[in-house]
Write a protein that holds these residues in place. Structure first.
Motif, PDB file in Angstrom:
ATOM      1  N   ALA A 199     -76.568  69.224 101.869  1.00  0.00           N
ATOM      2  CA  ALA A 199     -78.061  69.148 102.384  1.00  0.00           C
ATOM      3  C   ALA A 199     -78.614  67.838 102.531  1.00  0.00           C
ATOM      4  CB  ALA A 199     -78.947  69.500 100.960  1.00  0.00           C
ATOM      5  N   LEU A 200     -77.944  66.886 101.962  1.00  0.00           N
ATOM      6  CA  LEU A 200     -78.164  65.607 102.243  1.00  0.00           C
ATOM      7  C   LEU A 200     -77.463  64.817 103.635  1.00  0.00           C
ATOM      8  CD1 LEU A 200     -79.126  62.696 101.597  1.00  0.00           C
ATOM      9  CD2 LEU A 200     -77.154  62.246 100.231  1.00  0.00           C
ATOM     10  N   ALA A 201     -76.066  65.543 104.022  1.00  0.00           N
ATOM     11  CA  ALA A 201     -75.787  65.330 105.459  1.00  0.00           C
ATOM     12  C   ALA A 201     -76.694  65.966 106.492  1.00  0.00           C
ATOM     13  CB  ALA A 201     -74.401  66.020 105.419  1.00  0.00           C
ATOM     14  N   VAL A 202     -77.176  67.096 106.066  1.00  0.00           N
ATOM     15  CA  VAL A 202     -77.996  67.689 107.181  1.00  0.00           C
ATOM     16  C   VAL A 202     -79.333  66.885 107.492  1.00  0.00           C
ATOM     17  CG1 VAL A 202     -79.421  69.943 107.603  1.00  0.00           C
ATOM     18  CG2 VAL A 202     -77.055  70.014 106.815  1.00  0.00           C
ATOM     19  N   ARG A 203     -79.845  66.427 106.427  1.00  0.00           N
ATOM     20  CA  ARG A 203     -81.159  65.630 106.480  1.00  0.00           C
ATOM     21  C   ARG A 203     -80.534  64.372 107.339  1.00  0.00           C
ATOM     22  NH1 ARG A 203     -84.270  64.461 101.326  1.00  0.00           N
ATOM     23  NH2 ARG A 203     -85.646  63.627 102.740  1.00  0.00           N
ATOM     24  N   MET A 204     -79.559  63.615 106.942  1.00  0.00           N
ATOM     25  CA  MET A 204     -79.037  62.287 107.401  1.00  0.00           C
ATOM     26  C   MET A 204     -78.857  62.481 109.049  1.00  0.00           C
ATOM     27  SD  MET A 204     -76.725  60.834 104.486  1.00  0.00           S
ATOM     28  CE  MET A 204     -76.210  59.565 105.204  1.00  0.00           C
ATOM     29  N   VAL A 205     -78.159  63.544 109.428  1.00  0.00           N
ATOM     30  CA  VAL A 205     -77.820  63.903 110.909  1.00  0.00           C
ATOM     31  C   VAL A 205     -79.039  64.185 111.459  1.00  0.00           C
ATOM     32  CG1 VAL A 205     -76.466  65.392 112.315  1.00  0.00           C
ATOM     33  CG2 VAL A 205     -75.579  64.332 110.424  1.00  0.00           C
ATOM     34  N   HIS A 206     -80.029  64.858 110.901  1.00  0.00           N
ATOM     35  CA  HIS A 206     -81.274  65.216 111.521  1.00  0.00           C
ATOM     36  C   HIS A 206     -81.936  63.993 111.833  1.00  0.00           C
ATOM     37  CE1 HIS A 206     -84.941  67.058 112.838  1.00  0.00           C
ATOM     38  NE2 HIS A 206     -85.731  66.452 111.968  1.00  0.00           N
ATOM     39  N   GLU A 207     -81.996  63.136 110.875  1.00  0.00           N
ATOM     40  CA  GLU A 207     -82.810  61.783 111.229  1.00  0.00           C
ATOM     41  C   GLU A 207     -82.146  60.835 112.119  1.00  0.00           C
ATOM     42  OE1 GLU A 207     -86.073  60.774 109.878  1.00  0.00           O
ATOM     43  OE2 GLU A 207     -85.750  62.745 109.106  1.00  0.00           O
ATOM     44  N   LEU A 208     -80.903  60.783 112.071  1.00  0.00           N
ATOM     45  CA  LEU A 208     -80.264  60.039 113.029  1.00  0.00           C
ATOM     46  C   LEU A 208     -80.439  60.536 114.469  1.00  0.00           C
ATOM     47  CD1 LEU A 208     -76.912  59.264 111.454  1.00  0.00           C
ATOM     48  CD2 LEU A 208     -78.550  57.704 111.970  1.00  0.00           C
ATOM     49  N   ASP A 209     -80.275  61.965 114.590  1.00  0.00           N
ATOM     50  CA  ASP A 209     -80.585  62.518 115.885  1.00  0.00           C
ATOM     51  C   ASP A 209     -82.042  62.251 116.641  1.00  0.00           C
ATOM     52  OD1 ASP A 209     -78.103  63.526 116.127  1.00  0.00           O
ATOM     53  OD2 ASP A 209     -78.627  65.567 115.629  1.00  0.00           O
ATOM     54  N   THR A 213     -67.806  74.647 114.580  1.00  0.00           N
ATOM     55  CA  THR A 213     -67.340  74.586 115.839  1.00  0.00           C
ATOM     56  C   THR A 213     -68.258  73.905 116.723  1.00  0.00           C
ATOM     57  OG1 THR A 213     -68.899  76.572 116.006  1.00  0.00           O
ATOM     58  CG2 THR A 213     -66.380  77.125 115.626  1.00  0.00           C
ATOM     59  N   SER A 214     -69.461  73.641 116.535  1.00  0.00           N
ATOM     60  CA  SER A 214     -70.359  72.644 117.340  1.00  0.00           C
ATOM     61  C   SER A 214     -70.159  71.144 117.091  1.00  0.00           C
ATOM     62  CB  SER A 214     -71.741  73.185 117.344  1.00  0.00           C
ATOM     63  OG  SER A 214     -72.197  72.719 116.088  1.00  0.00           O
ATOM     64  N   ARG A 215     -70.483  70.456 117.837  1.00  0.00           N
ATOM     65  CA  ARG A 215     -70.573  68.932 117.678  1.00  0.00           C
ATOM     66  C   ARG A 215     -71.662  68.675 116.589  1.00  0.00           C
ATOM     67  NH1 ARG A 215     -71.426  66.288 123.560  1.00  0.00           N
ATOM     68  NH2 ARG A 215     -69.770  65.008 123.001  1.00  0.00           N
ATOM     69  N   TYR A 216     -72.500  69.516 116.490  1.00  0.00           N
ATOM     70  CA  TYR A 216     -73.590  69.151 115.233  1.00  0.00           C
ATOM     71  C   TYR A 216     -72.781  69.409 113.961  1.00  0.00           C
ATOM     72  CZ  TYR A 216     -77.249  70.013 111.987  1.00  0.00           C
ATOM     73  OH  TYR A 216     -78.288  70.129 110.706  1.00  0.00           O
ATOM     74  N   HIS A 217     -72.123  70.727 113.814  1.00  0.00           N
ATOM     75  CA  HIS A 217     -71.498  70.871 112.820  1.00  0.00           C
ATOM     76  C   HIS A 217     -70.217  69.726 112.124  1.00  0.00           C
ATOM     77  CE1 HIS A 217     -73.519  74.862 113.225  1.00  0.00           C
ATOM     78  NE2 HIS A 217     -73.519  74.712 111.807  1.00  0.00           N
ATOM     79  N   LEU A 218     -69.758  69.422 113.416  1.00  0.00           N
ATOM     80  CA  LEU A 218     -68.703  68.407 113.044  1.00  0.00           C
ATOM     81  C   LEU A 218     -69.241  67.373 112.443  1.00  0.00           C
ATOM     82  CD1 LEU A 218     -66.293  69.068 116.121  1.00  0.00           C
ATOM     83  CD2 LEU A 218     -65.850  69.569 113.918  1.00  0.00           C
ATOM     84  N   ARG A 219     -70.370  66.719 113.042  1.00  0.00           N
ATOM     85  CA  ARG A 219     -71.008  65.792 112.538  1.00  0.00           C
ATOM     86  C   ARG A 219     -71.496  65.687 111.035  1.00  0.00           C
ATOM     87  NH1 ARG A 219     -73.886  65.720 117.382  1.00  0.00           N
ATOM     88  NH2 ARG A 219     -75.896  65.949 116.077  1.00  0.00           N
ATOM     89  N   VAL A 220     -72.035  66.753 110.663  1.00  0.00           N
ATOM     90  CA  VAL A 220     -72.564  67.188 109.342  1.00  0.00           C
ATOM     91  C   VAL A 220     -71.442  67.139 108.518  1.00  0.00           C
ATOM     92  CG1 VAL A 220     -73.501  68.931 107.969  1.00  0.00           C
ATOM     93  CG2 VAL A 220     -74.667  68.502 110.117  1.00  0.00           C
ATOM     94  N   GLU A 221     -70.527  67.710 109.069  1.00  0.00           N
ATOM     95  CA  GLU A 221     -69.278  67.855 107.989  1.00  0.00           C
ATOM     96  C   GLU A 221     -68.567  66.594 107.819  1.00  0.00           C
ATOM     97  OE1 GLU A 221     -67.470  70.239 106.144  1.00  0.00           O
ATOM     98  OE2 GLU A 221     -69.434  71.423 106.507  1.00  0.00           O
TER      99      GLU A 221
END
Length: 52
Positions: free
Chosen positions: A35-45, A8-16
């Motif tokens: 798990a890799l997607a979460v790490r990648m989005v976190h690093e980009l953020d 529902t959130s923009r963060y979850h949409l980016r991770v997906e």
């Protein structure tokens, strides 16, 4: 019975979105791709705005 939760959130949409790309280009399982997607989005953020 297990129901899949829709992001529902923009963060979850980016991770997906990143997870989908990772799964298309690798043989990682759903859990590892997430798990890799979460790490990648976190690093980009964490990249400063002027650098992006």
């Amino acid at each position: 019975m297990t129901a899949q939760i829709e992001p529902t959130s923009r963060y979850h949409l980016r991770v997906e979105r990143v997870k989908k790309i990772v799964m298309e280009d690798t043989k990682l399982s759903d859990t590892k791709a997430l798990a890799l997607a979460v790490r990648m989005v976190h690093e980009l953020d964490t990249v400063p705005e002027p650098v992006r």
